[in-house]
Design a protein around this motif. Structure first.
Motif, short mmCIF file in Angstrom:
data_model
loop_
_atom_site.label_atom_id
_atom_site.label_comp_id
_atom_site.label_asym_id
_atom_site.label_seq_id
_atom_site.Cartn_x
_atom_site.Cartn_y
_atom_site.Cartn_z
N VAL A 124 0.83 -1.19 0.00
CA VAL A 124 0.00 0.00 0.00
C VAL A 124 0.87 1.25 0.00
N GLN A 125 1.94 1.27 0.80
CA GLN A 125 2.83 2.42 0.82
C GLN A 125 3.46 2.66 -0.54
N ALA A 126 3.91 1.60 -1.18
CA ALA A 126 4.53 1.74 -2.50
C ALA A 126 3.51 2.19 -3.53
N PHE A 127 2.30 1.68 -3.46
CA PHE A 127 1.24 2.08 -4.40
C PHE A 127 0.96 3.56 -4.28
N MET A 136 2.97 -1.48 -10.67
CA MET A 136 3.31 -2.83 -10.23
C MET A 136 4.82 -3.00 -10.07
N GLU A 137 5.60 -2.41 -10.96
CA GLU A 137 7.05 -2.47 -10.83
C GLU A 137 7.52 -1.84 -9.52
N ASP A 138 6.92 -0.71 -9.14
CA ASP A 138 7.28 -0.06 -7.88
C ASP A 138 6.90 -0.93 -6.69
N VAL A 139 5.73 -1.55 -6.74
CA VAL A 139 5.30 -2.41 -5.64
C VAL A 139 6.21 -3.64 -5.54
N LEU A 195 8.40 -4.78 -2.15
CA LEU A 195 8.10 -6.01 -1.42
C LEU A 195 9.29 -6.96 -1.33
N ARG A 196 10.42 -6.61 -1.91
CA ARG A 196 11.59 -7.45 -1.74
C ARG A 196 12.00 -7.43 -0.28
N GLY A 231 6.19 -11.29 0.28
CA GLY A 231 5.63 -11.14 -1.05
C GLY A 231 4.11 -11.17 -1.01
N ALA A 232 3.49 -10.96 -2.15
CA ALA A 232 2.05 -10.86 -2.18
C ALA A 232 1.52 -11.12 -3.58
N ALA A 233 0.24 -11.42 -3.64
CA ALA A 233 -0.51 -11.38 -4.89
C ALA A 233 -1.11 -9.99 -5.00
N VAL A 234 -0.98 -9.35 -6.16
CA VAL A 234 -1.37 -7.95 -6.31
C VAL A 234 -2.09 -7.77 -7.65
#
Length: 452
Positions: free
Chosen positions: A312-315, A327-330, A334-335, A339-342
């Protein structure tokens, strides 16, 4: 067509579910009203409404739950943000055959004076109710301070609901939304931790989110390791949703980071009603768009919640304007997490929709007669993404975008929402949660309308 005003967006905080003892929500509502400065009289009115809704759940409902959360506006320039309280009551029956009669003072089916439900409607700044005999009732009430802020006028274009697995306090599912006009997001993109807030509507899971009941703790897609920690089922979380009611057309990857704000005719081919239109590159269209994200941190519990918070912060901090760019930023943010499904979508005023998904997030365009599923690619955001693919389609004016985690079953259809499409997005989200969610896993769903 361009927007004359930006879409209404709000932030949600302090999510609390009350299931086995909904009457406990009265004290929580009073505490929230005092903390956010709702005012003594307005807080008393809020408590009265919560008492009525909770009492109805206790006396009449089957499997009733009450959701209580703080709502914060995005203020106009030079103004301060305002905070209110939203209450959502959900049950599985028996439902109301005559809603107008139930709202009249003096109407009662249990021998009481019958003045409560009508009073809730009068006291709340926003009140909405949907009921179907044999299925259940959903009621939404929102309370703002007096005078009500101008930024609170109108219904939010996006609303979502998250609920942690039974017995857990933190939720690994999250959602967020923000308007995009080509400017860098304000507020630095920090997620609302403590007193901080960032641009965009959505809920960030926090340790204070709780379900005040104990219940069976299911494994869902998780397993237990030797140390007792959860070990996610990678195959379940990376399996893409493969079926489609109507296929969308992929957009070739490789869009430059600085996409033009106003693409010319050679860049974007106009969408045709009822069809998807291929484009040469995923670029934002004219007017102010709306970016929406749904995220499911792997497993559940505090570590899954941390991954969702990072997403959420990256989004919110991302400067990209297309779902693939965000999506690239997220992915980078998350590294180092589980990890997550987005899944990320961009909705535009003319109905054009861009979509990019990685992992096990269900996304669908829903009208009164049709459900069109959007395809996600296999992978784990923050760990492995083979190739980003963006799909373009069109969201009908009367339709909604629904995205949810695998904490909800896919066994729902357009007919299940046909009578709800004119209700606020929060009521639609609550209906899907009631119908399709499991208590053996975190559940999260977000519903968005085109910002026309």
């Amino acid at each position: 067509m361009t927007l004359t005003r930006p879409p209404v967006l709000v932030d949600y905080e302090d999510v609390a579910w009350f299931r086995d003892q909904p009457e406990a929500a009265r004290g929580a509502a009073a505490a929230l009203g005092r903390r956010i400065g709702l005012g003594e009289q307005r807080t008393a009115q809020l408590v009265l409404a919560v008492a009525e809704l909770a009492g109805n759940l206790t006396k009449h409902a089957i499997d009733g739950s009450l959701l209580l959360r703080v709502v914060r506006t995005h203020p106009e320039p030079g103004a301060d943000a305002s905070a209110g309280v939203e209450v959502i009551a959900v049950d599985g029956g028996p439902g109301m055959a005559d809603i107008p009669a139930a709202l009249r003072d003096g109407m009662s089916t249990s021998g009481t004076l019958g003045i409560g439900l009508g009073a809730v409607q009068r006291l709340a700044d926003t009140f909405d109710i949907h009921s179907r005999p044999g299925t259940g009732t959903i009621q939404l009430a929102r309370f703002w301070p007096r005078p009500a802020p101008r930024s609170a006028s109108g219904e939010p274009a996006v609303a979502g609901i998250t609920r942690p697995i039974s017995g857990e306090q933190s939720c690994g599912d999250a959602w967020a939304a923000r308007a995009d006009s080509g400017r860098v997001p304000s507020g630095g993109g920090h997620a609302p931790v403590g007193g901080e807030r960032a641009t965009g509507g959505g809920h960030v899971p926090a340790a204070r989110d709780h379900v005040p009941t104990a219940g069976p703790r299911g494994g869902g897609a998780s397993a237990q390791g030797r140390s007792g920690a959860e070990r996610p089922s990678w195959s379940a979380l990376t399996n893409p949703r493969s079926y489609q009611a109507r296929p969308a057309v992929p957009v070739r990857a490789g869009t430059p980071p600085e996409a033009p704000a106003r693409p010319g005719p050679s860049d974007v081919r106009p969408a045709v009603a009822g069809r998807t239109a291929p484009v040469r590159a995923a670029v934002p269209g004219r007017g102010e768009g709306l970016l929406v994200m749904c995220c499911d941190g792997l497993g559940h519990g505090p570590q899954a919640a941390l991954a969702a918070q990072a997403a959420v912060q990256a989004f919110r901090a991302a400067t990209g304007r297309t779902p693939g760019q965000v999506m690239e930023d997220v992915h980078r943010a998350l590294r180092g997490t589980r990890g997550a499904a987005v899944a990320i979508a961009r909705l535009e005023p003319d109905g054009r929709l861009l979509f990019c998904g990685i992992g096990n997030i269900t996304a669908a365009l829903v009208t009164a007669t049709d459900r069109t599923t959007l395809m996600s690619q296999p992978g784990i955001v923050g760990h492995q993404m083979r190739q980003l693919r963006t799909y373009e389609t069109e969201l009908p004016a009367t339709g909604v975008l629904v995205m949810h985690s695998d904490g909800l079953s896919e066994r729902w259809s357009a007919a299940d929402l046909a009578g709800l499409l004119h209700h606020p997005p929060g009521v639609l989200a609550a209906s899907l949660l009631r119908q399709a969610a499991t208590r053996r896993d975190d559940a999260g769903v977000v519903v968005a309308r085109t910002p026309r």
